[in-house]
Design an enzyme around this catalytic site. Sequence first.
Site, mmCIF file in Angstrom:
data_model
loop_
_atom_site.group_PDB
_atom_site.id
_atom_site.type_symbol
_atom_site.label_atom_id
_atom_site.label_comp_id
_atom_site.label_asym_id
_atom_site.label_seq_id
_atom_site.Cartn_x
_atom_site.Cartn_y
_atom_site.Cartn_z
ATOM 1 N N CYS B 22 0.774 -1.210 0.000
ATOM 2 C CA CYS B 22 0.000 0.000 0.000
ATOM 3 C C CYS B 22 0.809 1.266 0.000
ATOM 4 C CB CYS B 22 -0.819 0.018 1.286
ATOM 5 S SG CYS B 22 -1.066 -1.573 2.008
ATOM 6 N N ASN B 249 1.929 -0.812 5.775
ATOM 7 C CA ASN B 249 2.348 -1.126 4.418
ATOM 8 C C ASN B 249 3.412 -2.180 4.548
ATOM 9 O OD1 ASN B 249 3.225 -1.239 1.800
ATOM 10 N ND2 ASN B 249 4.341 0.698 1.871
ATOM 11 N N GLY B 250 3.104 -3.359 4.103
ATOM 12 C CA GLY B 250 4.105 -4.412 4.240
ATOM 13 C C GLY B 250 3.433 -5.738 4.454
ATOM 14 N N MET B 494 21.703 -28.497 -11.537
ATOM 15 C CA MET B 494 20.575 -29.077 -12.268
ATOM 16 C C MET B 494 19.406 -29.302 -11.293
ATOM 17 S SD MET B 494 21.840 -28.935 -15.230
ATOM 18 C CE MET B 494 20.633 -29.649 -16.326
ATOM 19 N N GLU B 905 20.258 -14.051 -16.844
ATOM 20 C CA GLU B 905 20.801 -12.870 -16.185
ATOM 21 C C GLU B 905 22.275 -12.756 -16.509
ATOM 22 O OE1 GLU B 905 21.066 -12.759 -11.869
ATOM 23 O OE2 GLU B 905 21.170 -10.587 -12.009
ATOM 24 N N LYS B 951 16.122 -22.509 -6.582
ATOM 25 C CA LYS B 951 16.516 -21.819 -5.349
ATOM 26 C C LYS B 951 15.713 -20.547 -5.157
ATOM 27 C CE LYS B 951 20.538 -20.059 -7.843
ATOM 28 N NZ LYS B 951 21.902 -19.649 -7.827
#
Lengths: 474, 1507
Positions: B22, B249-250, B494, B905, B951
């Site tokens: 929020c 907020n959280g 893997m 990435e 992960k």
Amino acid sequence: MGNPKAFIKIKRKDGGYRPISERTGDFGEVEQTLDEQDRRDQASRCMDCGVAFCHWGCPVGSKIPEWQDAVYRGNWEEAYQILTSTNFMPEITGRICPAPCEKSCVLAIHKESVTIRENECSVVENAFDRGFVKPKPPKKRTGKKVAVIGSGPAGLSAADLLNKAGHTVTVFEQDDAIGGLLRYGIPDFKLNKGIIDRRLAMMEAEGVKFKVNTRVGRDITEKKLVADYDAVLLSVGAMKPRDLVVEGRDLTGVHFAMEYLKQQNKVIRGVEFSETERLSARDKHVLVIGGGDTGSDCVGTAIRQKAASVTQIEIMPEPPVDRSKDNPWPYWPTTLRTSSSHEEGCNRRWSLITKKLNSIDGRVVSAEVVGVEWIKDEQNGRMSMRELAGSSEILKADLVLLAMGFVSPDHDGLLDKLGVEYDSRGNIHAAKSNMTSQAKIFAAGDAARGASLVVHAIQSGREAAFHIDAFLRG
Amino acid sequence: MTKNRFPDKQGLYDPLNEHDSCGIGFVAHIKGAKSNEIIRRGLEVLKNMDHRGATNSDNTSGDGAGIQIQVPHDFIVKQGIAVPAPGKYGTGLIFLPGDPQEARLCEAVLEKHFKEEGLELIGYRDVPVDSSVVGEIARGSEPVIRQVFVKATLEQDALERKLYLVRKLAEREIRESSLKEKSSFYIPSLSSKTLIYKGMLTPEQLRTYFLDLKDPEMKSAIALIHSRFSTNTFPTWDLAQPFRMMAHNGEINTVTGNRLWMHARESLLKSEIFGEDLKKLLPVIEPGKSDSASLDNVLEFLLMNGRTIPHAICMLIPESFNDKNPIPDSLKAFYEFQSTLMEPWDGPASIVFSDGRYIGGTLDRNGLRPSRYIITNNDMIVMASEVGVQTFDPSEVKAKGRLRPGKLLLVDTQLGIIIPDEEVKAELTRRYPYNNWLRDNRIEIDDIVVKQRVPSSMGKEFPVYARVFGYSKEDMKDVIGPMVMDANEPTGSMGSDMPMAIFSEKPQRFFSYFRQIFAQVTNPPIDPIREGLVMSLTNYIGSAMSNILEESPEHCRLIKIDSPVLTNTDLGKIKDLKHEQFTHSVIPMVFPVAEGEAGFRKAIDNMLEQAEKAVDDKMNFIILTDRMVSEEMAPIPSLLAVSAVHHHLIRTRKRMQIGLIVETGEVREVMHYALLLGYGASMINPYLAFAAIAELIRKGEINLDYREARYNYIKAIDKGLLKIISKMGISTLRSYHGSQLFEAVGISKEIIDRYFTGTPSRIGGISFEGIFNEALSFHKEAYAGDPDDLSFTFDGTFTYRKNGEHHAWNPQTIGLLQWAARNNDYSKYKEFSALTDAENQKPVFIRGALRWKSNPIDISLVESEEEIMKRFVTGAMSYGSISKEAHEALAIAMNTIGGRSNTGEGGENSERFYKNTRSAIKQVASGRFGVTNNYLINADELQIKIAQGAKPGEGGQLPGYKVDKIIAKLRNSTPGITLISPPPHHDIYSIEDLAQLIYDLRCTNPAAKISVKLVSEQGVGTIAAGVAKAYADLIVISGCEGGTGASPTSSIRYAGLPAELGIAEAHQTLVLNNLRGRVRLQTDGQLKTGRDVMIMGLLGAEEFGFATSALITLGCVMMRKCHLNTCPAGIATQDEALRKRFTGQSEHVINFLRFVAREVREYLAEVGYRKFDDIVGRTDLLEQYRDTELMTVKTRDLDLSKLIFFPEASKKNPLRYSNQTVNTVKDMMDHRLIREANKAIKSGEKVWIAHDIRNVDRTIGAMLSGEISKRYGEKGLPEDTINCTFYGSAGQSFGAFLVKGVSLRLEGDANDYLGKGLSGGSISVVPPAGSMFVPEENIIIGNTILYGATSGKIFIRGQAGERFCVRNSGALAVVEGVGDHCCEYMTGGRVVVLGKTGRNFAAGMSGGIAFVLNVDGNFDYFCNKGLVELTPLEDKNDIRDLQEMINQHLLHTQSLLAAKILTNWDEYLPKFVKVIPFEYKKVLEELKLRELERKLQLTEDNPALHY
């Protein structure tokens, strides 16, 4: 795992064979060994693959990465324990196994597989040298008795496990020494028979009973056997050889390979044969018909017997040196295999069939062969053979050895008397549990699955032992 | 109005998973002067944070907005209500059912309790509303709203308590009533001090809906506001905030545990204030509400019981107080004492609170939510998530500041002062002598004297025990061995291709049926290494006397432990303690083998009885132990035992009185510990793991001294635990304890309900019989074997073994697939798929247990293979994790078949952008490596990677030795420098942040689709709904089976959930919310065959990712050695020699994917549909495969009905993407900038542009920069070609991805993410002309500045917030003060800080240099010296660089501070500290040396030239 980068730095190194000039002068083992450091380096090349293709490729499922690691770390005892957990006599496979493991080794993709077989051999030899191999008789006996008929690798493998499980095991052998094919089928230059004796001594010390020169059905009735024992294992091999049906088959000087190999083995063992009985290739032109391992053993034996020439012919075409597109890794490669015997001076010919054996005075002198070509049926993929016109030729041959494989176990005698059923190929029909059509009679090895590798026989014996054990324990 | 609030739990949707986040804030007059202006400004603040909220699928219903004000007495009087004097009456809005009769009944209940509690009803007032403004969804559940007035002759505080009591009683009675519409009843507030208006509205609608708010007579000195961004679109008027005392907020990550512990505590509560009435207040926490609501309940409860606001807040959300935090010892003692009372409510939180007098705010210890404030010269304070929500003339502004992690901002409107954090907290420390109390009562385990050492080795017993507890060779060699050697968890690579525990034919440890859950999107995971300052494993054990309403020395009579792993000797110490406060009872965790399953059940019941008795006997600890196993007695699975006892004691309200210690041979890996702790254990003694270590040493397999080995093992476990709790965004073990952050896969409802209450378990599974069988099978095995045989066998977990655990990738499947792909042989492929599918029938993956109903049509009617292949993508694998050859082969393959490859990435060589080696999908991950404007502009799809299947919730690390020249260049870093990807995206701490990043990317490249990659877990559906509402185009749901180049093995095996559960939940939830048409859904996770694609499609996926299978076609043989850089297939390696071994070709991938498509086509014909689109989400075509032959005791109770649930909504809402895209960037300011800069873009002519700017103007410059990248590529325009000046408060992401040639100057202030991904541009920020405040003492830009910047420069005349220059890899920055974590993960660039810094400076900084003006001389303390060294400036080059940068700063910002420093250089220079990473220094020196050599070679002096 030991050293993850070793395979990059260390090249594959084979023990190699003794020099040809030296080794053909005797029947001693041809293979040489590496020193300990080299051996450990070779073991370090194992990458401990996430998917151990070697282990999958090995019929007994040897836990190859695990014992390679132990060798790399120098822990020979642990290596030996792991090795024998799947194979009771790795000293045999370490010498004579064609090593499907190495063919499916991940490093084999680039033709540099780990020297698994040699490493195996050196683990066992180290274990014997360092005294790790000690008899370990079972702590408790179950009181159940098992008869194992036939003392080849399948029978012995089963006997070993059943004994360790506490059952009382007696192995019956019709011949004069224990070992079956191992004893008399494989030449000494590939397998020194002392190796077998060493293991047998261990088994005896652990309580396995051996009865040689005892043919069940002749020296002891099968009925008594079945009555006296709680379970019977038929591991009689598939000894009926495939015959050559051509004119001249009955000539003097034409023999089955096994007959020939067995005699030489017996000679080395000290059995004496008369001049007439003796099958020697000395100064003869030897023709080996059949391009397989048995044929190759004949070649090596003939060379050591100082044959004038040795020719080996095969009906199939010469396999490629490298894998074909349709025969990829990790599957068994149908490529050209050249044994130590082949290197020793042998003329190998392919795509030849024997049409006729010629004679002088009832003795074979030559063979008429003709070239063939193999055509693949595009529809069903099957290969069919066609003779090539005008390709007929005469090969000199005053000793012809038939090494064309084996058909099935001998049915006459024991098997028929026991009334076991056969499968379509004439092998003993055994269920998944290794049980034959007759209660408490089991079958294993070549007798049940047809002639194959020693390592398959060992595995078959192991499986039979598990099932017999389960059967005996109810 | 039949439906209210959420739909019921259905299919995989569970309303418990709803999240929200929020915009919050407040406006107040510090001196308490009431005015209408405050309310008006409050509403404006709310409106200006509109973009932080969200609208629903009807595009008009808001998620919720509200305002809290002081009771507007004058207004009420004006309405003609006969109220007494202010403070003598209470009022509040009441939400009532639409049915008049039920509404009346609700009122009657309320009136009854008023009467009973001695309050007098004054009357009601119908609250005037304009229903026409609300959206369709909101209107569907709009309550009748009335306002109640009630009075009593009581002191105001006493009246307040009565009102609270009545509200609680009425809530409970109606909740427990049989009213049909009882869920419509809700009381936003009932108080004599404050009044709350709220509803399911947008911020704009709040003002127009409640006509009261327009009335100028409405006056208040405070206005606390909140706007909600919820993940769902369901009508929930009551979940709008503010709540009674606060707005949040959280997200409270530990709320499950917090609620349970609170429940357990209730039996011990005693209140001096309420006395017997206390019982009427229970349960403290209202069931079925949000995490924020629960926190508010507890806060309110504490306040009503006399706690002050600061005291209560500091207990609930304490700041971090470990030794890395610069706070006084007395305050640390205060916190430590409080921590013995209650565990923290842990999770990212920004909280504003008010009781009508005090108003203030705080941030959690991590401070991940932005909160900025402005104080004006006329005593106004405005605080909000963003700056610029209220505009003031520069001359009015007295100070600009921000909330800091763990710090309080408190305004007392009665006294008219702001009380600084230090003062508030100093006051708290003086309440009691906490330090003395702790010293005299709290025992540290090391302080207890050892009476006897308990040996670790178990000698001959070891092999038997090891077998009883199912030790394998892998446990010794691959689990315990590495931990002992490296003090770290083992790493693997893997994905997991084994059957889940429930499907495995091998008996499993009971632990294996659980999966870790993790934070994604709605809250960030934490980096437990780099941000260790907030982490803690400290816990206490002992009898918690916890009446949390009191404070006394007895409260801290506890044993403190720093690690939950207890050595044998330490456990011995506890057993030997004779102190009356530390008594214990030992309870065996074993069952008699001979009595079978009945004996097993009885043993568990006995355990529970004994535990209860221990409490009744006033024992302080229970020690559950399985040390006494024998041939007759087998161990009960320790997790079952612990959780059973824990839940039993909670149920009987006896849990708080006793501590739970476990002594077990079963635990060995990190996951086991996490489970035991998560289900209630406080300490664990792993005696058998210790014995195993002793055994490894005895056998010479580990060459360490035992103590060192044990130390390493415990350290590895501790680190692993920190990792597991931090991936859930949790900082302290205290809060993790009992929080049950796991999902069970394959456990029956019976077991869950009884022993693991509240744990999600969605497909049923193993029952008592199954658990008993498995528990017994290990025991049987142990005593059947040869007792002298010391060897273990491999169970085939990490590597394939015949007779071991099944692996879907095994020699046969790999062999066949490679054969088929290389030879382009469809018949071989069919062999492969037949084998794979047959093996999967056992099953291995859940999809194996499903099949479709057949209704064949002719295959010629079915769409082409080409059409189907367009749905295929390859997984995100970076060039770096895999070799160039492999990476490009995948790209070529996908470009050829019309699918898309994913660059992963790590950037992409720009040369590839224009070739067929281009990856269509460009990934944006947390490290932002190589993410430049040019990179973004050259993508068809931009993928935000939130998590990775193998992960989830963890970061990554590319070790320096793998970073070669090319990789370094692509990642804008230096060769040889370690690159760290943080666990969270530092610009995504919440769903509205994600919306912002999506907006940033969309602005930069409006043509690209934006996708968000999530990982399957319970609740992923609601997250997906939130992501859809954040306007993503595509959502990827990855399965936990997915691969990785390197990950802790426990994460590969135990984190995340199967793709099937995730995709089905996401699909169902999106359909329920009618959001499915907005987005495409993609899935991945060990997909191999056409059948896999079909099943996943039927479950709801439109696109399919292949990664492992694609690599296998390229020659991967599942070595699982990617992390070692030794890939013999030349795929996962950068080693030249190994890369030569690569045998793959793009054709192999093409062949494979074509085969899959061909097979899918065949199956479509079989199901009877012409197009794949027609089967997407058609779960009605699926059924569970129930072949009795394949059923076992374990799987016979498996129930997949939730998975294939076909929601009612499926019949009317779209089931797949249906082009409901919304253009979110059509109105942004850059369109104008592009027009105005036209000449510059076209011909490089210089232009000057100026505009006013507001906080709603976000991501300025990104789209303009994109236009430049399109034309000029990486190199941009000449410097200062386009010059823009802005006046005002800039919105988030000002200057994001700004390219070279564009210079932005801002006169005013800016919000978070300024200069994000800066790609060569230049930004300067200065206070507006006329400002009165001292710039270097005030904050003018927000948090997370220059995140992932690659080049460019910024100059800031003023202070910045937290995480300045996080992951900067090349930009230059000058700033006059920073918050915590400055230069975190930085890998390059230069930073000059001319002022104070916060904590944890340079954490994870592996490159670049910072120069810090050490004003107070204590910079040393604030710096995290893990990777860097601090030196004075001595090098001439450094001094010149620094001087030049300060000079530039002066020129750009006219900073007086810069001028002062430069003119007094000799005085200031010695005060500068140079911060340089060791690694970087070494590399720089090597570079210098090489440069020197090169120069030498050019001169004749080079001796080499004389030869």
